[in-house]
Design an enzyme around this catalytic site. Sequence first.
Site, short mmCIF file in Angstrom:
data_model
loop_
_atom_site.label_atom_id
_atom_site.label_comp_id
_atom_site.label_asym_id
_atom_site.label_seq_id
_atom_site.Cartn_x
_atom_site.Cartn_y
_atom_site.Cartn_z
N ARG A 93 31.95 18.84 27.86
CA ARG A 93 32.36 20.24 27.79
C ARG A 93 32.43 20.79 26.36
NH1 ARG A 93 37.36 18.94 31.73
NH2 ARG A 93 36.91 16.87 30.91
N GLY A 148 34.95 6.85 34.64
CA GLY A 148 36.24 7.49 34.91
C GLY A 148 37.39 6.85 34.16
N TYR A 164 45.66 9.30 26.27
CA TYR A 164 44.29 9.81 26.21
C TYR A 164 43.95 10.19 24.77
CZ TYR A 164 44.16 10.16 31.34
OH TYR A 164 44.17 9.89 32.69
N GLY A 165 42.76 9.83 24.36
CA GLY A 165 42.35 10.07 22.97
C GLY A 165 42.10 11.53 22.63
N ASP A 166 42.21 12.42 23.62
CA ASP A 166 41.94 13.83 23.33
C ASP A 166 43.21 14.68 23.36
OD1 ASP A 166 42.36 13.83 26.07
OD2 ASP A 166 40.66 15.12 26.55
N TYR A 226 31.15 26.04 -18.45
CA TYR A 226 31.07 24.78 -17.71
C TYR A 226 31.55 23.67 -18.63
CZ TYR A 226 29.52 20.48 -15.64
OH TYR A 226 29.51 19.21 -15.15
#
Length: 454
Positions: free
Chosen positions: A17, A80, A102-104, A365
């Site tokens: 997604r 899954g 969950y890693g998200d 510079y």
Amino acid sequence: MRKPLHIIILAAGAGTRMKSRLPKVLQTVGGSPLLAHVLDTASRLDPAGIHVVFNPAAPEVCEACQRPAITWAEQTEQLGTGHAVQQAMPGVPADAEVLVLYGDIPLLEARVLKKLLDARTVGLKVLTMNLPDPTGYGRILRDEGGAITGIVEERDASEVQKTITEVNSGIILAARPVLMSCLEDLGSENSQSEYYLTDVFSIAHAKGIQTTGVTAPVAADLAGANDRIQLAALERRYRMKKSTELMRAGVQLVDPGRFDIRGEVKVGSDVYIDINVILEGDISLGDGVRIGPGCVLKNCQLAAGTRVHAYSVLEGMRSLGACDIGPFARVRPGTVLEAGSKVGNFVEVKNTSLGKNSKASHLSYLGDSSIGERVNIGAGTITCNYDGVNKHRTVIEDDVFIGSDTQLVAPVTVGKGADIGAGSTVTRDAPAGELTLSRSEQVTIPGWKRPVKK
Ligand code: UD1
Ligand code: CA
């Protein structure tokens, strides 16, 4: 005796997604990967083991999130969340208490998890949250007695079930044998033909294993990032949390909604930060530091009283005392600015030390240079530090005056108290206390006529 805590973090999903080539858990919030946030939170719980389930086709996940003492478990096929947990189980000892994350879910806080862990674990526990708009999340099904009878995913939910606002955060806790016995019975009869971790609740309920849900107080911290819209919402929340911390510490943020932070910031008292400032990496701002609008700072340490004016970009530099930077300055890694020094507009400084009260006010510079105290660098001065192959140093001693539009061809030293005449190209060392200049004689052609158009 408490059972040893083992944390399983699921990070093998592709993240379709997101519509990105990057594995989802490497998308960033606050400048670091989602998974890095979860790992930080996990290690704050002092677990006996952290097991990260990853997809071996995306080894960059392991590379980006290297930590000592992580066990990496491969999930070759993304079948899954239940299947993912199964992949980690062989590495989890028999007497473990298992916490699944969950890693998200990057904004999850350790103290919320500590609460969940503090209560004695009986059967299967899930952290739930109440969302006014539960779209996308698994819904918690409870019986009249409040026991959890199952979790139904949005795609598989009936219209009535979709109205349930208590949802699955994805965080579950159980003793290993309990979790294992439920995982063994998982099937994939659902709309996605996946092995859902969430099904362990209906399985446990059917087996007569106690199932409980603990509701998290602040749902927004448990939000997951499935798409770019959720990712942006998490970034917004991260920024608000970080800016609130800064304001609590006494920082004046002119508008916390127009300020970004992507790292760790240490502050003294009375720090002032104007709008559209971005702070990245490790930043420390001493007492009374002021940062003007539109500035970007990465890995910088600014001593008390330092002022950074509008639209300056600073990276990997330090100021050792109150000094003045910008507007429109670019200060690059390895730069050290001492008290009273000034880097003015359209000045670029790299790997250079600028001594006390030395000033480069305009259009210069300065690279690979050691500049002493009370030095004046005229507008348009360039250190020619690169011969096309190697970099060379320029040394400018105390009390030097460099006239405008000077090129200093390194390696070169300008001795203490020397003056360099404007417009010079200095290729050899300039002696202390003398005027050095390299300039062709000025001539005037008398009676010169401009050409006229034919
Ligand atoms: C999941 C939950 C949902 C919950 C929501 C909370 C399931 C079936 N659904 O949905 O009930 O409300 O999280 O945010 O668990 N992953 C793997 N291997 C896989 C599939 C996923 O490691 O085969 C990982 C992903 O990388 C991700 C995590 O598991 O970190 C969750 O997967 P995701 O697809 O985001 O689940 P959701 O649809 O958000
Ligand atoms: Ca998710």
